[in-house]
Every structure is written in structure tokens, then in C-alpha cells.
Design a protein around this motif. Structure first.
Motif, PDB file in Angstrom:
ATOM      1  N   GLY A   1       0.801  -1.226   0.000  1.00 27.88           N
ATOM      2  CA  GLY A   1       0.000   0.000   0.000  1.00 27.88           C
ATOM      3  C   GLY A   1       0.826   1.265   0.000  1.00 27.88           C
ATOM      4  N   GLY A   2       2.137   1.137  -0.218  1.00 30.90           N
ATOM      5  CA  GLY A   2       3.030   2.289  -0.145  1.00 30.90           C
ATOM      6  C   GLY A   2       2.963   3.185  -1.371  1.00 30.90           C
ATOM      7  N   VAL A   3       3.583   4.369  -1.248  1.00 34.33           N
ATOM      8  CA  VAL A   3       3.564   5.346  -2.338  1.00 34.33           C
ATOM      9  C   VAL A   3       4.948   5.937  -2.557  1.00 34.33           C
ATOM     10  CG1 VAL A   3       1.132   6.017  -2.199  1.00 34.33           C
ATOM     11  CG2 VAL A   3       2.816   7.134  -0.710  1.00 34.33           C
ATOM     12  N   LEU A   4       5.224   6.231  -3.815  1.00 34.03           N
ATOM     13  CA  LEU A   4       6.379   7.038  -4.207  1.00 34.03           C
ATOM     14  C   LEU A   4       5.856   8.436  -4.485  1.00 34.03           C
ATOM     15  CD1 LEU A   4       9.246   7.704  -5.271  1.00 34.03           C
ATOM     16  CD2 LEU A   4       8.576   6.649  -7.449  1.00 34.03           C
ATOM     17  N   VAL A   5       6.335   9.411  -3.736  1.00 32.58           N
ATOM     18  CA  VAL A   5       5.897  10.801  -3.860  1.00 32.58           C
ATOM     19  C   VAL A   5       7.102  11.635  -4.265  1.00 32.58           C
ATOM     20  CG1 VAL A   5       4.871  12.773  -2.679  1.00 32.58           C
ATOM     21  CG2 VAL A   5       4.182  10.439  -2.043  1.00 32.58           C
ATOM     22  N   PHE A   6       7.020  12.309  -5.409  1.00 32.85           N
ATOM     23  CA  PHE A   6       8.159  13.141  -5.810  1.00 32.85           C
ATOM     24  C   PHE A   6       7.679  14.413  -6.481  1.00 32.85           C
ATOM     25  CE2 PHE A   6       7.357  10.363  -9.428  1.00 32.85           C
ATOM     26  CZ  PHE A   6       7.573  11.141 -10.551  1.00 32.85           C
ATOM     27  N   GLU A   7       8.455  15.466  -6.311  1.00 30.78           N
ATOM     28  CA  GLU A   7       8.133  16.768  -6.883  1.00 30.78           C
ATOM     29  C   GLU A   7       9.327  17.289  -7.669  1.00 30.78           C
ATOM     30  OE1 GLU A   7       8.537  19.597  -3.013  1.00 30.78           O
ATOM     31  OE2 GLU A   7       7.167  17.876  -2.807  1.00 30.78           O
ATOM     32  N   ASP A   8       9.045  17.775  -8.866  1.00 29.99           N
ATOM     33  CA  ASP A   8      10.084  18.247  -9.770  1.00 29.99           C
ATOM     34  C   ASP A   8       9.542  19.377 -10.629  1.00 29.99           C
ATOM     35  OD1 ASP A   8      12.595  16.624  -9.570  1.00 29.99           O
ATOM     36  OD2 ASP A   8      11.213  14.956  -9.858  1.00 29.99           O
ATOM     37  N   PRO A   9      10.438  20.164 -11.248  1.00 32.36           N
ATOM     38  CA  PRO A   9       9.972  21.215 -12.146  1.00 32.36           C
ATOM     39  C   PRO A   9       9.027  20.666 -13.215  1.00 32.36           C
ATOM     40  CG  PRO A   9      12.308  21.474 -11.720  1.00 32.36           C
ATOM     41  CD  PRO A   9      11.907  20.163 -11.104  1.00 32.36           C
ATOM     42  N   TYR A  10       7.985  21.440 -13.506  1.00 35.17           N
ATOM     43  CA  TYR A  10       6.931  21.003 -14.422  1.00 35.17           C
ATOM     44  C   TYR A  10       7.150  21.623 -15.796  1.00 35.17           C
ATOM     45  CZ  TYR A  10       2.217  20.405 -16.326  1.00 35.17           C
ATOM     46  OH  TYR A  10       1.127  20.083 -17.119  1.00 35.17           O
ATOM     47  N   LEU A  11       7.195  20.781 -16.820  1.00 31.37           N
ATOM     48  CA  LEU A  11       7.446  21.267 -18.171  1.00 31.37           C
ATOM     49  C   LEU A  11       6.423  22.324 -18.580  1.00 31.37           C
ATOM     50  CD1 LEU A  11       9.066  21.079 -20.824  1.00 31.37           C
ATOM     51  CD2 LEU A  11       7.452  19.291 -21.547  1.00 31.37           C
ATOM     52  N   GLY A  12       5.167  22.145 -18.186  1.00 30.09           N
ATOM     53  CA  GLY A  12       4.142  23.121 -18.553  1.00 30.09           C
ATOM     54  C   GLY A  12       4.464  24.514 -18.057  1.00 30.09           C
ATOM     55  N   ASP A  13       4.996  24.630 -16.840  1.00 29.47           N
ATOM     56  CA  ASP A  13       5.367  25.938 -16.292  1.00 29.47           C
ATOM     57  C   ASP A  13       6.631  26.473 -16.951  1.00 29.47           C
ATOM     58  OD1 ASP A  13       3.225  26.137 -14.521  1.00 29.47           O
ATOM     59  OD2 ASP A  13       4.261  24.994 -12.981  1.00 29.47           O
ATOM     60  N   ILE A  14       7.582  25.600 -17.239  1.00 33.39           N
ATOM     61  CA  ILE A  14       8.807  26.033 -17.913  1.00 33.39           C
ATOM     62  C   ILE A  14       8.477  26.657 -19.262  1.00 33.39           C
ATOM     63  CG2 ILE A  14      10.947  25.209 -18.988  1.00 33.39           C
ATOM     64  CD1 ILE A  14      11.105  23.097 -16.770  1.00 33.39           C
ATOM     65  N   LEU A  15       7.592  26.012 -20.019  1.00 39.86           N
ATOM     66  CA  LEU A  15       7.218  26.533 -21.328  1.00 39.86           C
ATOM     67  C   LEU A  15       6.435  27.832 -21.197  1.00 39.86           C
ATOM     68  CD1 LEU A  15       6.086  23.255 -23.169  1.00 39.86           C
ATOM     69  CD2 LEU A  15       8.351  24.316 -23.125  1.00 39.86           C
ATOM     70  N   ALA A  16       5.485  27.884 -20.274  1.00 42.70           N
ATOM     71  CA  ALA A  16       4.631  29.061 -20.129  1.00 42.70           C
ATOM     72  C   ALA A  16       5.429  30.289 -19.708  1.00 42.70           C
ATOM     73  CB  ALA A  16       3.517  28.781 -19.127  1.00 42.70           C
ATOM     74  N   ARG A  17       6.491  30.078 -18.909  1.00 42.26           N
ATOM     75  CA  ARG A  17       7.257  31.204 -18.370  1.00 42.26           C
ATOM     76  C   ARG A  17       8.562  31.461 -19.121  1.00 42.26           C
ATOM     77  NH1 ARG A  17       6.549  29.793 -11.885  1.00 42.26           N
ATOM     78  NH2 ARG A  17       4.287  30.080 -11.830  1.00 42.26           N
ATOM     79  N   THR A  18       8.810  30.703 -20.178  1.00 38.96           N
ATOM     80  CA  THR A  18      10.100  30.774 -20.879  1.00 38.96           C
ATOM     81  C   THR A  18      11.244  30.654 -19.869  1.00 38.96           C
ATOM     82  OG1 THR A  18       8.987  32.342 -22.361  1.00 38.96           O
ATOM     83  CG2 THR A  18      11.308  31.940 -22.768  1.00 38.96           C
ATOM     84  N   ALA A  19      11.082  29.759 -18.921  1.00 35.79           N
ATOM     85  CA  ALA A  19      12.069  29.572 -17.856  1.00 35.79           C
ATOM     86  C   ALA A  19      13.162  28.619 -18.328  1.00 35.79           C
ATOM     87  CB  ALA A  19      11.395  29.051 -16.597  1.00 35.79           C
ATOM     88  N   PHE A  20      13.912  29.045 -19.341  1.00 36.32           N
ATOM     89  CA  PHE A  20      14.900  28.163 -19.951  1.00 36.32           C
ATOM     90  C   PHE A  20      16.060  27.849 -19.026  1.00 36.32           C
ATOM     91  CE2 PHE A  20      16.500  32.376 -20.789  1.00 36.32           C
ATOM     92  CZ  PHE A  20      17.878  32.264 -20.789  1.00 36.32           C
ATOM     93  N   ASP A  21      16.230  28.661 -17.969  1.00 38.22           N
ATOM     94  CA  ASP A  21      17.326  28.373 -17.033  1.00 38.22           C
ATOM     95  C   ASP A  21      17.013  27.183 -16.128  1.00 38.22           C
ATOM     96  OD1 ASP A  21      15.360  29.728 -15.630  1.00 38.22           O
ATOM     97  OD2 ASP A  21      16.740  31.090 -14.601  1.00 38.22           O
ATOM     98  N   GLN A  22      15.801  26.659 -16.190  1.00 39.24           N
ATOM     99  CA  GLN A  22      15.501  25.409 -15.490  1.00 39.24           C
ATOM    100  C   GLN A  22      16.136  24.210 -16.199  1.00 39.24           C
ATOM    101  OE1 GLN A  22      14.252  25.313 -12.576  1.00 39.24           O
ATOM    102  NE2 GLN A  22      12.193  26.113 -12.388  1.00 39.24           N
TER     103      GLN A  22
END
Length: 410
Positions: A195-216
Motif C-alpha cells: 500500500g506504499g507510495v512514491l511521492v516526488f516533486e520536480d519542475p513542471y514542463l508546462g510551467d517552464i514553457l509558459a514562463r520561458t524559464a529556460f534556465d531550469q
């Protein structure tokens, strides 16, 4: 020295088309001393998309031992915003997933123990994986149990044999660093309790594209996730994507929750984000082509602004010797002739030079000695925290230069 090119998608083996070329880049967290510039490692930073599973990934892989070593300088606890975020995450995991007697929590890339110390303080069994020896020792000093190693299928099996199954495997800004994601996911499936879970958080491509955050985009970030690509990668390892949550930290992230296939019903948030990605075209080639054009425009405008200011005799510094700033300075060709110095609160970076561009790094106290006329905000994801701290800069007439989502002076 250079890094080898990747042949085919690291997830499914499908064809990868290059979408963006950010040029010759150094290791983003390798801050050389002025006397040690010879032998600096470089690679070509290109971004590609798999035609089969849509995973966006780098086209060259930098060996992990070059990035995550004993001198790795990043410290999660140095930001008050991130300390609060990880403390809250630890409390949430304790309240929702680590509730049974004898519960066991594993964190990948635990850094200085900023999240796990909350779990440890609650008396819950835990283990942090942290391959960088110096930062791992800082976690131990906080009462966190740490294994100085990389997490993959083999090490997961060893932990399962000695500690038993994990109720939670957690990772923040780590999973996207690991080109061998297939081995990581197989290891997670092996180590997780039914019943366990793997929980992870990372930069989201959708936000990178929307913000032109190319330095990510830099060496440590090998993958750029969407709900679609995570779901596809998880399925190949017998895991389901069962929840997603948008997070405001680090310029926009998503927290993904994976479970053993068929064990949990996916939340409505999963279908919602998948639908949003389809509607916005986030996973397609056209969005990446538009992004590449926006990135080129940002470079042109930022370089023109800095050159104009220096020609006018203005003083220009920068704030935050971040890993992502290496992408900006090297792609845009920004050296000490345009940016005199960068201020950063990390002691291990001070007195050194920025990777590749070789801009001097100074402590925050130097920012007011005297204040520059302008400062490029490389640590834009901590803008509120920095601007609130540096009120004297604005009072002295200083102005911040932003480049995400567009080039502007504040």
C-alpha cells in the motif's frame, strides 16, 4: 572534457528529436577557484523530445559522479521558504501515509535532512539516500539516518533486505536528475510496501514553457516531466500515477504520487492535469518550437539591455549564484565585463567563480558595499524572499533586472 550523447529515449528507447540547443555548458554547480580554471568540464546542453512516450530529456548525459560528489554545494535549508515547505511536507506525510506502527520512510536526495528531520523528530523509522558526502554529514548532525549512496534497483533491494518495505519513498528535485529512471522506478516498486507510495516533486514542463524559464534546463535536470510522460514511465515499471498536485516552489513544480498498479484509485486531479496538457499542447512538438523561439528572443533582449547599461556607465551585479544561472550566463555570453559579481549566501560558493562564465561570487554583505545600480535576479524563484531582505537596495535607487518570463526592469 565533454559528455557522451544519448542514443534514443532513456525511458522507452524511442526516437528523440532535438528541440532546443543551449550550447556549450559547464557543470552548473562546479564553482572553480580563480587558480583552478584548467580542466573545466563542458558538455552540449540540448533538449529533446521522445516521439513515442513524449518524455522531454537532455540529449547528452553528464556522469552522475561529476555532479553529485563530496563538494556538492547546494543546501536545501538555506532558504526560509524551502525550510517551511519541507517541514510542511514532512508533517503531511506523517499525518497521511506514515500512520501505522513501525512505518518506514525513505527519501532520495535528502540533502541536509531538511525534510527527514521532521520525520525523525516524530520517532518514525527513516533513511535518507544522499550521494554527496559533506551534505550527508550535515543531515546526520540533525539526527537523520543517511546512506551515502545513489538510489537504484540494487540499493533498493539491499534496503528492503535490512529494513523491510517502505510506506513512503519521497524525493524533491531529485527524480528528474536521474537518467537511469527505469532502475529507480523498479527499485521503488521493489521497496514499497503493497500500500506504499512514491511521492516526488520536480519542475513542471508546462510551467517552464509558459514562463520561458529556460534556465531550469541544466545538467542536473535530465528529465522535464508532464503528467503524460510520468504516467507512461510509471506504467513500464508496474506503477500507477494516482495523484498530482501543483506546487508554487522553484518556479512551478508538480508533486506526483505513484502506487503499485491497481492498488489505489487515481484522484480526479490526474485526469484534470492530463486534460489540461492535451488542451494546451504541452506534450507536443509545436509548444517546444515556440519555446525555442522565445528563448532566443530573451537572450537577444537581455544581452542588449546589459550592454546598454554598461555603455552608460551603470554598475551591474547579480543575485543568486544558482545552478540555473549557469545556463543563462553561458548561453547568453554574460561574463564579468557585463556582470561585475554575483552575491550568494552559500559559503562554499563565495570567493569562487561562476561555472564557465567566471563571474566572481561574493557574500550578500558585499551587495551593499556599495549597492550596484542594477542587479540581475538569477534566483528569481526566491524573488519575494530576496526583495523583502534587500530593501536597502531599492531605497538606494537600485533596480532589479528580471528575465523570466520576459526581460524587464523592476
Amino acid at each position: 572534457m565533454t559528455a557522451p550523447a544519448v542514443s534514443g529515449c532513456r525511458i522507452c528507447g524511442g526516437p528523440v528529436s532535438e528541440m532546443l540547443d543551449l550550447g556549450r555548458q559547464p557543470l552548473s554547480d562546479a564553482f572553480p577557484r580563480p587558480a583552478d580554471l584548467a580542466g573545466e568540464f563542458f558538455y552540449r546542453l540540448g533538449l529533446g523530445r521522445c516521439a513515442d512516450c513524449t518524455m522531454v530529456q537532455l540529449v547528452q548525459e553528464v556522469p552522475r559522479e561529476r555532479m553529485f560528489h563530496s563538494d556538492y554545494p547546494y543546501r536545501s535549508s538555506l532558504s526560509s521558504v524551502m525550510r517551511a515547505h519541507f517541514t510542511g511536507t514532512g508533517r503531511e506525510l506523517l499525518a497521511t501515509e506514515l500512520t501505522r506502527p513501525g512505518a518506514f520512510c525513505v527519501e532520495l536526495g535528502c540533502n541536509d535532512g531538511v525534510m527527514l528531520r521532521t520525520v525523525a523528530a516524530a520517532g518514525v523509522r527513516h533513511l535518507g539516500f544522499e550521494p554527496s558526502a559533506e551534505v550527508a554529514e550535515l543531515a546526520r548532525q540533525q539526527g537523520v539516518r543517511v546512506r551515502t549512496d545513489f538510489f537504484e534497483e540494487e540499493t533498493a533491494a539491499e534496503v528492503h533486505a535490512t529494513d523491510g518495505p517502505a510506506d513512503v519513498i519521497y524525493a524533491a528535485n531529485t527524480i528528474c536528475h536521474l537518467p537511469y529512471l527505469d532502475s529507480v522506478l523498479r527499485g521503488a516498486r521493489l521497496l514499497l510496501a503493497p500500500g506504499g507510495v512514491l511521492v516526488f516533486e520536480d519542475p513542471y514542463l508546462g510551467d517552464i514553457l509558459a514562463r520561458t524559464a529556460f534556465d531550469q534546463i541544466y545538467d542536473e535536470h535530465f528529465y522535464y516531466f508532464t503528467a503524460h510522460s510520468v504516467r507512461a514511465a510509471a506504467a513500464r515499471s508496474g506503477l500507477d500515477l494516482v495523484d498530482v498536485r501543483r506546487l508554487p516552489v522553484h518556479g512551478g513544480e508538480v508533486r506526483y504520487t505513484l502506487a503499485h498498479a491497481g492498488r489505489r484509485t487515481p484522484s480526479p486531479a490526474v485526469a484534470d492535469l492530463l486534460r489540461e496538457e492535451r488542451d494546451r499542447g504541452v506534450t507536443g512538438e509545436e509548444a517546444l518550437h515556440r519555446f525555442a523561439a522565445d528563448v532566443a528572443r530573451t537572450r537577444t533582449e537581455l544581452v542588449a539591455l546589459l550592454r546598454s547599461l554598461r555603455e552608460e556607465g551603470r554598475t551591474v551585479a547579480a543575485y543568486g549564484a544558482t545552478a540555473k544561472s549557469a545556463t543563462v550566463t553561458n548561453y547568453c555570453g554574460l561574463g564579468p565585463e557585463l556582470i561585475s559579481y554575483v552575491c550568494d549566501s552559500t559559503p562554499a560558493k563565495q570567493g569562487r567563480l561562476t561555472p564557465g562564465a567566471h563571474i566572481p561570487v561574493r557574500p550578500p554583505a558585499a551587495f551593499a558595499d556599495p549597492y550596484p545600480d542594477y542587479a540581475v535576479l538569477f534566483a528569481w524563484n526566491h524573488a519575494d524572499e530576496i526583495v523583502a531582505k534587500e530593501t536597502g537596495f531599492r531605497a538606494a535607487g537600485g533596480r532589479w533586472i528580471h528575465y523570466v518570463p520576459t526581460v524587464r526592469v523592476r
